[in-house]
Design an enzyme around this catalytic site. Structure first.
Site, PDB file in Angstrom:
ATOM      1  N   TYR A 155       0.184  -1.390  -0.063  1.00  0.00           N
ATOM      2  CA  TYR A 155      -0.362  -0.328  -0.239  1.00  0.00           C
ATOM      3  C   TYR A 155       0.784   1.217   0.042  1.00  0.00           C
ATOM      4  CZ  TYR A 155       0.790  -0.993   4.852  1.00  0.00           C
ATOM      5  OH  TYR A 155       0.856  -1.765   6.465  1.00  0.00           O
ATOM      6  N   LYS A 156       2.281   0.879   0.322  1.00  0.00           N
ATOM      7  CA  LYS A 156       2.983   2.368   0.312  1.00  0.00           C
ATOM      8  C   LYS A 156       3.159   2.804  -1.276  1.00  0.00           C
ATOM      9  CE  LYS A 156       4.668   1.650   4.479  1.00  0.00           C
ATOM     10  NZ  LYS A 156       4.443   2.395   5.031  1.00  0.00           N
TER      11      LYS A 156
END
Length: 415
Positions: free
Chosen positions: A240-241
């Protein structure tokens, strides 16, 4: 508070430099690939949660209409059963420097960390009773390592590196021994952005007879990772980064191919059974990387990252790294010229070769400053006790946006 504001010509020179860098950026066209956030002037938190791509809303809607809504349970047989492996191989190819068959997308980062720390520590062999971890590592890494050590009756050994420059071979040398079972380190330090020498440290741990697990949460998708070339044993990373999978998107696990027959992950669910539909009385694991699965994979949460993997593949991870270095170098320059005169400290390595994709700066007032910035649509993030991280996701961040964030920090400190 004193107000030694930078002269207007300094700010103008920086703005001209930012615009020149953006004009020369070979990846500048990708800036338009992301969803615009109304009211956000500068998004400098891509190392915590990446922006969604503009194609994602329709892809999610099509998934609901078609794959799930029309094909229903048939989609498991048609496309979902092997999605964890296919997506793992895609991440490995695009971002990890790893051949197929060694990476799988499974659970949350914490759960995957537990599986691999437990499996790696248990596989180390008789007499190896120590798990080595850096004392400033991300809390989940430390907490899980401590829990596994307690479960297995092992000892946790702490490494205490320089907080800005991160773990080096010199830091590890005094703590590695014939008792070392597993070393758990972050490739990029979540606070300072320090970039560890994966190849040298991996070789050092192997020379001591131990295994190493690399946390890639702050490097995958921003820094080229060479798991196969370095000889890394195990790795975990979130999506999710810099992989832009969205909040709660699942983590990936890497296990080097020759190590796979020798580990046993502790959460024995039906998805890693040798015959998943036999429903037999006893658990027998499937061979290969699929043994890392436990329960039903989160298919919906695997969708968004696929578009970002395509974008990274199109750009090339080396070009992504070049843009990342340009952004962080420019952020350091802007901080030097606009913020250091106000008492701000650089808390990241100055040498870009030793730094990942974010820059951390420090000031006693930064907790309050961060809250003010968020209210104005400038979004970095705060890390206790006094650090602001400028997370510069290369494909979605411009140099001008970076400068606007630094100027906003200056203005918050001087008004």
């Amino acid at each position: 508070m004193s107000d030694p504001t930078a002269p207007a010509d300094t700010t103008a020179e920086l703005l001209a430099a930012a615009r020149a860098l953006d004009a020369a950026d070979p990846l500048r066209a990708h800036l338009d690939a992301f969803v615009e956030a109304p009211g956000v002037q500068a998004y400098l938190d891509g190392n915590s949660l990446g922006r969604p791509l503009a194609v994602v809303p329709e892809r999610l809607a099509a998934f609901v209409r078609e794959d799930w809504g029309t094909r229903l349970i048939r989609s498991w047989d048609e496309q979902w059963m092997d999605l964890p492996e296919r997506l793992g191989d895609r991440i490995a190819e695009v971002a990890l420097g790893a051949a197929a068959g060694q990476t799988i997308v499974a659970d949350s980062t914490s759960v995957v960390l537990y599986k691999l720390i437990r499996a790696g520590a248990a596989a180390a062999g008789e007499g190896r009773t120590e798990i080595v971890i850096e004392e400033g590592n991300f809390p989940t890494d430390r907490f899980i390592a401590a829990g596994v050590a307690a479960e297995l009756g092992m000892e946790l050994v702490w490494v205490q590196p320089d907080p800005v420059h991160g773990v080096t071979v010199d830091d590890l040398a005094p703590v590695l021994s014939e008792r070392t079972a597993l070393v758990v380190l972050s490739h990029v330090d979540y606070r300072s952005g320090a970039l560890a020498d994966m190849a040298a440290i991996t070789a050092q741990v192997h020379e001591a007879g131990g295994l190493i697990l690399w946390d890639l949460c702050h490097s995958a998708g921003s820094v080229p990772v060479r798991l196969d070339d370095s000889g890394a044993d195990l790795a975990v990373g979130c999506t999710y980064k810099y992989l832009n999978g969205g909040p709660g998107s699942p983590a990936f696990a890497y296990v080097r191919r020759d190590l796979q027959p020798h580990i046993r992950q502790p959460i024995q669910g039906w998805w890693s059974a040798a015959d998943i539909f036999a429903m037999g009385p006893q658990y027998a694991p499937t061979p290969g990387i699929r043994q890392l699965l436990s329960g039903t994979p989160p298919v919906t949460s695997m969708l968004a990252m696929q578009a970002m993997l395509d974008l990274i593949a199109e750009a090339g991870i080396e070009a992504v790294r070049t843009k990342s270095v340009s952004l962080t170098d420019f952020a350091v320059r802007a901080a030097d010229e606009l913020l250091v005169p106000l008492g701000v400290r650089l808390l990241s390595p100055r040498d870009s070769a030793l730094r990942g994709g974010h820059v951390t700066i420090g000031h006693p007032d930064f907790q309050a400053v961060t809250q003010e910035l968020w209210g104005e649509g400038v979004i970095p993030d705060f890390r206790f006790p006094d650090g602001i991280r400028l997370g510069l996701s290369p494909l979605s961040t411009s140099h001008e946006e970076t400068l606007l964030g630094v100027i906003a920090v200056r203005d918050a400190l001087t008004h």
